[in-house]
Enzyme design. Structure first.
Site, short mmCIF file in Angstrom:
data_model
loop_
_atom_site.label_atom_id
_atom_site.label_comp_id
_atom_site.label_asym_id
_atom_site.label_seq_id
_atom_site.Cartn_x
_atom_site.Cartn_y
_atom_site.Cartn_z
N ARG A 34 13.40 106.15 62.29
CA ARG A 34 13.82 105.77 63.63
C ARG A 34 12.65 105.10 64.35
O ARG A 34 11.49 105.49 64.18
CB ARG A 34 14.30 106.99 64.42
CG ARG A 34 15.66 107.52 63.98
CD ARG A 34 16.77 106.53 64.29
NE ARG A 34 18.11 107.04 64.01
CZ ARG A 34 18.78 106.83 62.90
NH1 ARG A 34 18.22 106.15 61.91
NH2 ARG A 34 20.01 107.30 62.76
N HIS A 56 17.58 96.77 61.66
CA HIS A 56 18.25 98.06 61.47
C HIS A 56 19.49 97.91 60.59
O HIS A 56 20.60 98.35 60.96
CB HIS A 56 18.62 98.67 62.82
CG HIS A 56 18.75 100.17 62.77
ND1 HIS A 56 18.41 101.00 63.82
CD2 HIS A 56 19.18 101.01 61.78
CE1 HIS A 56 18.65 102.26 63.49
NE2 HIS A 56 19.11 102.29 62.26
#
Length: 310
Positions: free
Chosen positions: A225, A273
């Site tokens: 993350r 992402h």
């Protein structure tokens, strides 16, 4: 009483979920946000982000399912205390992550970033090839994704190690656990892959202190993350030559601002992402399986320990 599920995420994927539920779980009424109807009828919510007024909007909610692999987008402290939360554990996410990390590790192992720079300079530059058995890979995080990634990397012959908070056993992998074993794990990781969930403990973990514990010339593959990485300290480690390369699929913030230094650094590769994405058809079937498990009082796949945050 008829069971009711509301889907609150990407509507295009939601329509694909609706088809699967209609054909394979007709006993569960499927509603697509914002067409919730009477919120008091809703028992299950599948969401990327639940509504802020969850407790009042859906007062009889029994189960919250994340439509993604993580739950860090949820404010767990704001959810009703007894509400079970499950994260998505489905084959599409796992396969995508294995593909991405394997590509990144092989790219770094075979010095492809250096060859791309040499091509731009029209330089015929040969770098000695090292066998995979001489390349030490370290994976932070030994959950389902970390173990699947390691299984594939072991098959190439890489010298693999893994680290997690708790003890694991993974075939062909030297497993480290806990804070006392982190430094030794880092010291042998020439290519470090971060697959940790985002928690208070992992926020900012990828910083100058951690980079200093890696071997000189190590590289980073970050697919955890964004807030786990201190970008300025990564750039400093690259500029000082302690780290060689970085592959980043997650950033903080997302999207990355156009003027951010990560975009233009010659030793950083950024992707938006996309390392792994939930596949609607398999995800819907995983959700159906969990709903049926819940109805039968059986253990849930991906049940989140809300104290740990994952």
């Amino acid at each position: 009483m008829r069971q009711v599920l509301v889907y609150k995420a990407d509507p295009q994927r939601g329509r694909q979920w609706a088809e699967i539920f209609r054909d394979e779980a007709p006993e569960i009424e499927f509603r697509l946000w914002p067409d919730v109807g009477d919120g008091a009828d809703v028992h299950y919510l599948a969401a990327w982000e639940p509504p802020a007024d969850l407790a009042t909007r859906l007062p009889n909610l029994r189960l919250l399912l994340s439509t993604g692999a993580g739950v860090d987008q949820f404010d767990l402290t704001a959810l009703p205390p007894g509400l079970p939360v499950v994260r998505m554990v489905e084959p599409g996410i796992v396969c995508g992550m294995v593909e991405y990390v394997t590509h990144a590790v092989l790219d770094l192992h075979r010095d492809m970033p250096a060859y791309r720079r040499a091509q731009q300079q029209r330089e015929w530059q040969v770098i000695q090839v090292r066998p995979a058995s001489e390349r030490r890979i370290g994976v932070l995080g030994l959950g389902s994704l970390g173990q699947a990634v390691l299984d594939k990397l072991v098959s190439f012959g890489f010298d693999c190690a893994g680290w997690s908070r708790s003890r694991h056993e993974v075939p062909g992998v030297v497993c480290h656990a806990g804070a006392d074993e982190l430094e030794g794990f880092l010291a042998r990781s020439e290519i470090l892959v971060c697959l940790l969930p985002l928690t208070d403990e992992t926020r900012g973990l990828l910083n100058s202190a951690l980079f200093a514990k890696l071997p000189k010339g190590a590289s980073l593959v970050h697919v955890g993350r964004g807030p786990q990485l201190v970008a300025a300290e990564l750039l400093r480690a690259l500029d000082e030559g302690h780290l060689a390369e970085a592959v980043l699929d997650v950033t903080d913030p997302e999207p990355l601002p156009r003027d951010h230094a990560l975009w233009s650094h010659p030793r950083v590769r950024v992707t938006p992402h996309i390392a792994s994405m939930t596949q609607p058809h398999t995800a819907a079937r995983v959700a159906i399986d969990n709903l049926r498990r819940f109805a039968r009082g059986e253990p849930l796949v991906g049940l989140v320990d809300r104290r740990r945050g994952y």
